[in-house]
Motif scaffolding. Structure first.
Motif, PDB file in Angstrom:
ATOM      1  N   ASP A  62      58.780  94.022 -18.614  1.00 56.16           N
ATOM      2  CA  ASP A  62      58.812  95.216 -19.456  1.00 56.16           C
ATOM      3  C   ASP A  62      58.400  94.909 -20.894  1.00 56.16           C
ATOM      4  O   ASP A  62      57.559  95.599 -21.469  1.00 56.16           O
ATOM      5  CB  ASP A  62      60.213  95.836 -19.447  1.00 56.16           C
ATOM      6  N   ARG A  63      58.980  93.866 -21.486  1.00 56.23           N
ATOM      7  CA  ARG A  63      58.729  93.563 -22.892  1.00 56.23           C
ATOM      8  C   ARG A  63      57.503  92.687 -23.116  1.00 56.23           C
ATOM      9  O   ARG A  63      56.892  92.733 -24.188  1.00 56.23           O
ATOM     10  CB  ARG A  63      59.960  92.887 -23.505  1.00 56.23           C
ATOM     11  N   ALA A  64      57.151  91.870 -22.141  1.00 57.54           N
ATOM     12  CA  ALA A  64      55.994  90.979 -22.281  1.00 57.54           C
ATOM     13  C   ALA A  64      55.198  90.978 -20.976  1.00 57.54           C
ATOM     14  O   ALA A  64      55.084  89.959 -20.298  1.00 57.54           O
ATOM     15  CB  ALA A  64      56.453  89.569 -22.637  1.00 57.54           C
ATOM     16  N   PRO A  65      54.631  92.137 -20.613  1.00 54.51           N
ATOM     17  CA  PRO A  65      53.944  92.228 -19.317  1.00 54.51           C
ATOM     18  C   PRO A  65      52.703  91.350 -19.212  1.00 54.51           C
ATOM     19  O   PRO A  65      52.402  90.831 -18.136  1.00 54.51           O
ATOM     20  CB  PRO A  65      53.587  93.718 -19.215  1.00 54.51           C
ATOM     21  N   THR A  66      51.983  91.168 -20.317  1.00 51.16           N
ATOM     22  CA  THR A  66      50.761  90.353 -20.275  1.00 51.16           C
ATOM     23  C   THR A  66      51.090  88.904 -19.950  1.00 51.16           C
ATOM     24  O   THR A  66      50.432  88.278 -19.115  1.00 51.16           O
ATOM     25  CB  THR A  66      50.015  90.436 -21.613  1.00 51.16           C
ATOM     26  N   LEU A  67      52.113  88.372 -20.599  1.00 56.32           N
ATOM     27  CA  LEU A  67      52.515  86.991 -20.330  1.00 56.32           C
ATOM     28  C   LEU A  67      53.056  86.857 -18.914  1.00 56.32           C
ATOM     29  O   LEU A  67      52.778  85.861 -18.233  1.00 56.32           O
ATOM     30  CB  LEU A  67      53.571  86.550 -21.352  1.00 56.32           C
ATOM     31  N   ALA A  68      53.822  87.837 -18.445  1.00 59.45           N
ATOM     32  CA  ALA A  68      54.342  87.794 -17.080  1.00 59.45           C
ATOM     33  C   ALA A  68      53.193  87.768 -16.074  1.00 59.45           C
ATOM     34  O   ALA A  68      53.219  86.992 -15.108  1.00 59.45           O
ATOM     35  CB  ALA A  68      55.250  88.996 -16.830  1.00 59.45           C
ATOM     36  N   ARG A  69      52.171  88.604 -16.290  1.00 65.40           N
ATOM     37  CA  ARG A  69      51.024  88.621 -15.375  1.00 65.40           C
ATOM     38  C   ARG A  69      50.299  87.278 -15.398  1.00 65.40           C
ATOM     39  O   ARG A  69      49.883  86.769 -14.351  1.00 65.40           O
ATOM     40  CB  ARG A  69      50.068  89.745 -15.751  1.00 65.40           C
ATOM     41  N   PHE A  70      50.135  86.702 -16.590  1.00 66.98           N
ATOM     42  CA  PHE A  70      49.447  85.413 -16.694  1.00 66.98           C
ATOM     43  C   PHE A  70      50.152  84.361 -15.851  1.00 66.98           C
ATOM     44  O   PHE A  70      49.516  83.606 -15.103  1.00 66.98           O
ATOM     45  CB  PHE A  70      49.390  84.970 -18.160  1.00 66.98           C
ATOM     46  N   LYS A  71      51.459  84.307 -15.949  1.00 69.00           N
ATOM     47  CA  LYS A  71      52.216  83.298 -15.204  1.00 69.00           C
ATOM     48  C   LYS A  71      52.164  83.550 -13.703  1.00 69.00           C
ATOM     49  O   LYS A  71      51.915  82.635 -12.906  1.00 69.00           O
ATOM     50  CB  LYS A  71      53.662  83.262 -15.697  1.00 69.00           C
ATOM     51  N   LEU A  72      52.376  84.785 -13.295  1.00 68.41           N
ATOM     52  CA  LEU A  72      52.436  85.088 -11.868  1.00 68.41           C
ATOM     53  C   LEU A  72      51.059  85.005 -11.206  1.00 68.41           C
ATOM     54  O   LEU A  72      50.960  84.633 -10.030  1.00 68.41           O
ATOM     55  CB  LEU A  72      53.050  86.477 -11.654  1.00 68.41           C
ATOM     56  N   ARG A  73      50.009  85.322 -11.933  1.00 66.95           N
ATOM     57  CA  ARG A  73      48.669  85.248 -11.359  1.00 66.95           C
ATOM     58  C   ARG A  73      48.193  83.809 -11.200  1.00 66.95           C
ATOM     59  O   ARG A  73      47.175  83.557 -10.543  1.00 66.95           O
ATOM     60  CB  ARG A  73      47.691  86.044 -12.213  1.00 66.95           C
ATOM     61  N   SER A  74      48.927  82.845 -11.771  1.00 67.18           N
ATOM     62  CA  SER A  74      48.581  81.432 -11.581  1.00 67.18           C
ATOM     63  C   SER A  74      49.040  80.922 -10.215  1.00 67.18           C
ATOM     64  O   SER A  74      48.823  79.760  -9.891  1.00 67.18           O
ATOM     65  CB  SER A  74      49.234  80.591 -12.679  1.00 67.18           C
ATOM     66  N   GLY A  75      49.653  81.792  -9.446  1.00 67.66           N
ATOM     67  CA  GLY A  75      50.163  81.400  -8.135  1.00 67.66           C
ATOM     68  C   GLY A  75      51.655  81.188  -8.112  1.00 67.66           C
ATOM     69  O   GLY A  75      52.227  80.891  -7.062  1.00 67.66           O
ATOM     70  N   ALA A  76      52.301  81.346  -9.262  1.00 68.87           N
ATOM     71  CA  ALA A  76      53.756  81.152  -9.342  1.00 68.87           C
ATOM     72  C   ALA A  76      54.483  82.289  -8.633  1.00 68.87           C
ATOM     73  O   ALA A  76      53.971  83.405  -8.514  1.00 68.87           O
ATOM     74  CB  ALA A  76      54.197  81.084 -10.806  1.00 68.87           C
ATOM     75  N   GLN A  77      55.689  81.987  -8.194  1.00 73.95           N
ATOM     76  CA  GLN A  77      56.543  82.972  -7.552  1.00 73.95           C
ATOM     77  C   GLN A  77      57.685  83.340  -8.494  1.00 73.95           C
ATOM     78  O   GLN A  77      58.254  82.475  -9.161  1.00 73.95           O
ATOM     79  CB  GLN A  77      57.117  82.426  -6.251  1.00 73.95           C
ATOM     80  N   ALA A  78      58.021  84.608  -8.544  1.00 76.67           N
ATOM     81  CA  ALA A  78      59.145  85.057  -9.368  1.00 76.67           C
ATOM     82  C   ALA A  78      60.452  84.822  -8.621  1.00 76.67           C
ATOM     83  O   ALA A  78      60.521  84.996  -7.409  1.00 76.67           O
ATOM     84  CB  ALA A  78      58.984  86.531  -9.709  1.00 76.67           C
ATOM     85  N   ARG A  79      61.463  84.411  -9.377  1.00 79.15           N
ATOM     86  CA  ARG A  79      62.793  84.222  -8.791  1.00 79.15           C
ATOM     87  C   ARG A  79      63.846  84.760  -9.755  1.00 79.15           C
ATOM     88  O   ARG A  79      63.821  84.438 -10.938  1.00 79.15           O
ATOM     89  CB  ARG A  79      63.064  82.746  -8.486  1.00 79.15           C
ATOM     90  N   ARG A  80      64.737  85.569  -9.237  1.00 82.10           N
ATOM     91  CA  ARG A  80      65.798  86.155 -10.050  1.00 82.10           C
ATOM     92  C   ARG A  80      66.987  85.195 -10.094  1.00 82.10           C
ATOM     93  O   ARG A  80      67.484  84.765  -9.060  1.00 82.10           O
ATOM     94  CB  ARG A  80      66.233  87.496  -9.462  1.00 82.10           C
ATOM     95  N   LEU A  81      67.417  84.843 -11.314  1.00 83.66           N
ATOM     96  CA  LEU A  81      68.569  83.974 -11.493  1.00 83.66           C
ATOM     97  C   LEU A  81      69.846  84.803 -11.530  1.00 83.66           C
ATOM     98  O   LEU A  81      69.805  86.026 -11.537  1.00 83.66           O
ATOM     99  CB  LEU A  81      68.436  83.162 -12.780  1.00 83.66           C
ATOM    100  N   GLY A  82      70.977  84.126 -11.586  1.00 82.37           N
ATOM    101  CA  GLY A  82      72.241  84.829 -11.749  1.00 82.37           C
ATOM    102  C   GLY A  82      72.417  85.238 -13.203  1.00 82.37           C
ATOM    103  O   GLY A  82      71.867  84.638 -14.122  1.00 82.37           O
ATOM    104  N   PRO A  83      73.211  86.275 -13.467  1.00 81.78           N
ATOM    105  CA  PRO A  83      73.472  86.697 -14.840  1.00 81.78           C
ATOM    106  C   PRO A  83      74.420  85.733 -15.549  1.00 81.78           C
ATOM    107  O   PRO A  83      75.197  85.012 -14.912  1.00 81.78           O
ATOM    108  CB  PRO A  83      74.132  88.056 -14.659  1.00 81.78           C
ATOM    109  N   ALA A  84      74.337  85.679 -16.865  1.00 80.06           N
ATOM    110  CA  ALA A  84      75.289  84.895 -17.638  1.00 80.06           C
ATOM    111  C   ALA A  84      76.685  85.504 -17.440  1.00 80.06           C
ATOM    112  O   ALA A  84      76.841  86.721 -17.286  1.00 80.06           O
ATOM    113  CB  ALA A  84      74.921  84.899 -19.114  1.00 80.06           C
ATOM    114  N   GLY A  85      77.680  84.636 -17.433  1.00 84.95           N
ATOM    115  CA  GLY A  85      79.047  85.138 -17.229  1.00 84.95           C
ATOM    116  C   GLY A  85      80.056  84.103 -17.665  1.00 84.95           C
ATOM    117  O   GLY A  85      79.720  82.996 -18.101  1.00 84.95           O
ATOM    118  N   LEU A  86      81.309  84.472 -17.548  1.00 84.26           N
ATOM    119  CA  LEU A  86      82.393  83.540 -17.839  1.00 84.26           C
ATOM    120  C   LEU A  86      82.497  82.527 -16.714  1.00 84.26           C
ATOM    121  O   LEU A  86      82.375  82.868 -15.540  1.00 84.26           O
ATOM    122  CB  LEU A  86      83.708  84.294 -17.979  1.00 84.26           C
ATOM    123  N   LEU A  87      82.705  81.277 -17.086  1.00 86.99           N
ATOM    124  CA  LEU A  87      82.868  80.230 -16.100  1.00 86.99           C
ATOM    125  C   LEU A  87      84.222  80.338 -15.406  1.00 86.99           C
ATOM    126  O   LEU A  87      85.218  80.579 -16.078  1.00 86.99           O
ATOM    127  CB  LEU A  87      82.721  78.871 -16.761  1.00 86.99           C
TER     128      LEU A  87
END
Length: 280
Positions: A255-280
């Protein structure tokens, strides 16, 4: 706790640990004034989880942060491992930003990262490039301007770090301060890979069997010549030849940096969703 680099990195390599869970990251954090603890949670003498924790004082509190961790080495009771980790840390505010959602109190939206598997043959990696990305790479290659790879000194890094500091000061994004990069150069100079081309640079950090894109810069001429396509492709080839199995291209924000996101993903990279920050 683990106080031996060889032992820590052997465990970290088992799970292709990200940069914040690597020995050199902890040593750089120490150099800029942080306290670091490296903890291994075991079950019946078998290591099951790994966590490098960076701590800093904040008024009367101590903030403990486990970035991109804990990492799980084998199937286990994850909640029990997290509880053991929490109890092993001194009193204070204890935070984590885990690789996967662990069911703790959520303090932020889960980030997304782009990761590139470097185990396929180079021909397969090239075939996996998006068509537009590959065409930009071909145009850059046709300029016959070969990138230069170096293991940079602190002085060599300064132009790139000044550019990075200007971008961060302008409020375009938040990232590790340039001073942290200098700390990494000091504690682990052989980990850095700087790729330079016409009016462009990209800096990578190798850590064990994985590597991370750290920072980069491209001026008007570099953008015109698609220099970053050429630099990233050269880095992919070079790191793979060194035995790197996975390249972490960092977070993406569609959303905030779509051009950079496209550059990275078009290099063949795969997107992966991490866990959210939280209390340990």
């Amino acid at each position: 706790m683990i106080n031996c680099e060889t032992e820590w990195e052997a465990l970290a390599d088992r799970v292709l640990a990200p940069l914040p869970q690597r020995w050199l990251y902890g040593e750089a954090a120490r150099r800029v004034g942080r306290e670091v603890r490296r903890l291994c949670i075991s079950d019946r003498a078998h290591p099951v989880a790994l966590a490098q924790v960076v701590m800093r004082p904040l008024l009367a509190w101590r903030i403990s942060l486990t970035s991109r961790g804990p990492l799980f080495l084998r199937p286990c009771d994850r909640q029990a491992a997290v509880t053991a980790l929490r109890r092993a840390l001194p009193a204070g505010v204890k935070l984590m930003s885990p690789e996967d959602r662990l069911g703790r109190l959520r303090l932020s939206a889960p980030p997304e990262v782009a990761e590139l598997d470097l185990t396929p043959p180079v021909s397969a990696l090239r075939a996996g490039l998006d068509g537009k990305w590959r065409n930009a790479l071909k145009k850059a290659e046709n300029t016959r301007r070969e990138p230069v790879q170096t293991r940079p000194s602190a002085q060599t890094l300064m132009p790139l770090l000044h550019a990075e500091k200007r971008r961060q000061a302008a409020g375009r994004y938040r990232a590790l301060p340039p001073e942290f990069t200098l700390a990494i150069q000091k504690v682990a100079p052989d980990s850095l890979r700087l790729f330079s081309g016409p009016d462009a640079q990209m800096l990578f950090i190798r850590h064990g069997t994985s590597a991370t894109y750290h920072i980069g810069h491209s001026g008007p001429e570099g953008r015109r010549l698609n220099a970053h396509n050429l630099l990233l492709w050269n880095a992919i080839e070079a790191l793979r030849a060194e035995g790197v199995l996975r390249l972490d291209l960092g977070t993406i924000d569609r959303d905030r940096a779509p051009t950079l996101a496209r550059f990275k993903l078009r290099s063949g990279a795969q997107a992966r969703r991490l866990g959210p920050a939280g209390l340990l």
